[in-house]
Write a protein that holds these residues in place. Sequence first.
Motif, PDB file in Angstrom:
ATOM      1  N   ALA A   1      26.614 -29.397   1.414  1.00 45.06           N
ATOM      2  CA  ALA A   1      27.173 -28.252   2.139  1.00 45.06           C
ATOM      3  C   ALA A   1      28.199 -27.533   1.271  1.00 45.06           C
ATOM      4  O   ALA A   1      28.214 -26.303   1.201  1.00 45.06           O
ATOM      5  CB  ALA A   1      27.803 -28.724   3.449  1.00 45.06           C
ATOM      6  N   GLN A   2      29.036 -28.310   0.594  1.00 42.72           N
ATOM      7  CA  GLN A   2      30.060 -27.722  -0.276  1.00 42.72           C
ATOM      8  C   GLN A   2      29.413 -26.935  -1.415  1.00 42.72           C
ATOM      9  O   GLN A   2      29.826 -25.816  -1.701  1.00 42.72           O
ATOM     10  CB  GLN A   2      30.963 -28.821  -0.812  1.00 42.72           C
ATOM     11  N   ARG A   3      28.402 -27.502  -2.047  1.00 43.62           N
ATOM     12  CA  ARG A   3      27.714 -26.795  -3.145  1.00 43.62           C
ATOM     13  C   ARG A   3      27.073 -25.502  -2.669  1.00 43.62           C
ATOM     14  O   ARG A   3      27.037 -24.519  -3.404  1.00 43.62           O
ATOM     15  CB  ARG A   3      26.626 -27.673  -3.757  1.00 43.62           C
ATOM     16  N   ALA A   4      26.551 -25.527  -1.443  1.00 41.62           N
ATOM     17  CA  ALA A   4      25.839 -24.363  -0.905  1.00 41.62           C
ATOM     18  C   ALA A   4      26.773 -23.382  -0.200  1.00 41.62           C
ATOM     19  O   ALA A   4      26.324 -22.327   0.251  1.00 41.62           O
ATOM     20  CB  ALA A   4      24.750 -24.833   0.065  1.00 41.62           C
ATOM     21  N   GLY A   5      28.058 -23.741  -0.081  1.00 38.86           N
ATOM     22  CA  GLY A   5      29.007 -22.868   0.596  1.00 38.86           C
ATOM     23  C   GLY A   5      28.767 -22.815   2.099  1.00 38.86           C
ATOM     24  O   GLY A   5      28.970 -21.768   2.725  1.00 38.86           O
ATOM     25  N   LEU A   6      28.351 -23.934   2.677  1.00 40.20           N
ATOM     26  CA  LEU A   6      28.032 -23.997   4.106  1.00 40.20           C
ATOM     27  C   LEU A   6      28.968 -24.955   4.828  1.00 40.20           C
ATOM     28  O   LEU A   6      29.534 -25.861   4.211  1.00 40.20           O
ATOM     29  CB  LEU A   6      26.588 -24.479   4.302  1.00 40.20           C
ATOM     30  N   GLU A   7      29.087 -24.778   6.124  1.00 37.28           N
ATOM     31  CA  GLU A   7      29.797 -25.723   6.982  1.00 37.28           C
ATOM     32  C   GLU A   7      28.785 -26.741   7.490  1.00 37.28           C
ATOM     33  O   GLU A   7      27.641 -26.386   7.784  1.00 37.28           O
ATOM     34  CB  GLU A   7      30.426 -25.006   8.174  1.00 37.28           C
ATOM     35  N   VAL A   8      29.192 -27.981   7.616  1.00 40.34           N
ATOM     36  CA  VAL A   8      28.342 -28.998   8.225  1.00 40.34           C
ATOM     37  C   VAL A   8      28.390 -28.780   9.732  1.00 40.34           C
ATOM     38  O   VAL A   8      29.467 -28.782  10.331  1.00 40.34           O
ATOM     39  CB  VAL A   8      28.815 -30.426   7.876  1.00 40.34           C
ATOM     40  N   GLN A   9      27.220 -28.569  10.326  1.00 46.05           N
ATOM     41  CA  GLN A   9      27.121 -28.371  11.771  1.00 46.05           C
ATOM     42  C   GLN A   9      26.820 -29.719  12.427  1.00 46.05           C
ATOM     43  O   GLN A   9      25.883 -30.405  12.019  1.00 46.05           O
ATOM     44  CB  GLN A   9      26.010 -27.374  12.094  1.00 46.05           C
ATOM     45  N   LEU A  10      27.599 -30.075  13.424  1.00 48.03           N
ATOM     46  CA  LEU A  10      27.421 -31.361  14.090  1.00 48.03           C
ATOM     47  C   LEU A  10      26.393 -31.246  15.211  1.00 48.03           C
ATOM     48  O   LEU A  10      26.308 -30.214  15.876  1.00 48.03           O
ATOM     49  CB  LEU A  10      28.752 -31.858  14.644  1.00 48.03           C
ATOM     50  N   TYR A  11      25.620 -32.325  15.384  1.00 48.77           N
ATOM     51  CA  TYR A  11      24.667 -32.389  16.489  1.00 48.77           C
ATOM     52  C   TYR A  11      24.785 -33.744  17.171  1.00 48.77           C
ATOM     53  O   TYR A  11      25.285 -34.707  16.593  1.00 48.77           O
ATOM     54  CB  TYR A  11      23.232 -32.133  16.012  1.00 48.77           C
ATOM     55  N   ASP A  12      24.339 -33.801  18.406  1.00 50.66           N
ATOM     56  CA  ASP A  12      24.386 -35.019  19.201  1.00 50.66           C
ATOM     57  C   ASP A  12      23.100 -35.811  18.961  1.00 50.66           C
ATOM     58  O   ASP A  12      22.020 -35.336  19.324  1.00 50.66           O
ATOM     59  CB  ASP A  12      24.526 -34.664  20.679  1.00 50.66           C
ATOM     60  N   PRO A  13      23.185 -36.999  18.379  1.00 49.28           N
ATOM     61  CA  PRO A  13      21.962 -37.766  18.107  1.00 49.28           C
ATOM     62  C   PRO A  13      21.251 -38.212  19.388  1.00 49.28           C
ATOM     63  O   PRO A  13      20.083 -38.572  19.348  1.00 49.28           O
ATOM     64  CB  PRO A  13      22.456 -38.970  17.304  1.00 49.28           C
ATOM     65  N   ARG A  14      21.935 -38.121  20.527  1.00 49.39           N
ATOM     66  CA  ARG A  14      21.300 -38.480  21.797  1.00 49.39           C
ATOM     67  C   ARG A  14      20.531 -37.315  22.398  1.00 49.39           C
ATOM     68  O   ARG A  14      19.878 -37.470  23.432  1.00 49.39           O
ATOM     69  CB  ARG A  14      22.355 -38.967  22.787  1.00 49.39           C
ATOM     70  N   ALA A  15      20.594 -36.140  21.762  1.00 49.71           N
ATOM     71  CA  ALA A  15      19.881 -34.951  22.228  1.00 49.71           C
ATOM     72  C   ALA A  15      19.038 -34.383  21.083  1.00 49.71           C
ATOM     73  O   ALA A  15      19.281 -33.264  20.620  1.00 49.71           O
ATOM     74  CB  ALA A  15      20.868 -33.921  22.760  1.00 49.71           C
ATOM     75  N   PRO A  16      18.039 -35.143  20.613  1.00 49.57           N
ATOM     76  CA  PRO A  16      17.283 -34.694  19.443  1.00 49.57           C
ATOM     77  C   PRO A  16      16.489 -33.404  19.672  1.00 49.57           C
ATOM     78  O   PRO A  16      16.339 -32.606  18.756  1.00 49.57           O
ATOM     79  CB  PRO A  16      16.358 -35.874  19.141  1.00 49.57           C
ATOM     80  N   ARG A  17      16.004 -33.187  20.877  1.00 43.70           N
ATOM     81  CA  ARG A  17      15.221 -31.969  21.141  1.00 43.70           C
ATOM     82  C   ARG A  17      16.065 -30.706  20.978  1.00 43.70           C
ATOM     83  O   ARG A  17      15.572 -29.683  20.501  1.00 43.70           O
ATOM     84  CB  ARG A  17      14.593 -32.022  22.527  1.00 43.70           C
TER      85      ARG A  17
END
Length: 169
Positions: A86-102
């Motif tokens: 993410a740092q190399r690409a200039g992006l923020e890491v977006q968090l997701y809930d592993p209990r809601a994969p869909r």
Amino acid sequence: MRLPARLFRCLSLSLAMLAPAAALAEPTAIYLVRHGEKATVGQDPELTPQGQARAQAIASILSRAGITAVFSTPTQRTRQTAQPLAQRAGLEVQLYDPRAPRALVEKVKALSGPVLVVGHSNTLPELVRLFGGAPGADIQDDEYDRLYQLTPAVGGTVRTVLLTSPTAP
């Protein structure tokens, strides 16, 4: 002279009608990895030095892939695995809930360009299936090097390529 002009208009109209379909058919790569090696203590362990080296290796492998989004579960080990790319690409890491994969799958499918998803040994196979890929054998507790590359193809099929993420020597 009338026929070539009419043919040109028909060809132009046909191309204009096909352009949206062609844009939808453009393949987008989805990369999925398990977090790197983790410490054996604590509720939310960090990466070990070997896990940090693996995270750097993943960033190196995918640095020229044109990654447009990086997703991670909220744990330290997954965020630390996602952060170097993410740092190399200039992006923020977006968090997701592993209990809601869909929910994650729908969000990723709405994006364009290659995407990285960092998860866990018990969540990645289901994510691969939900994206339409073939996860292969279960991921073992001591297995950290599996890197999936999913490429959507025409007709809704998904090509699954299983790669390996090395660590530094």
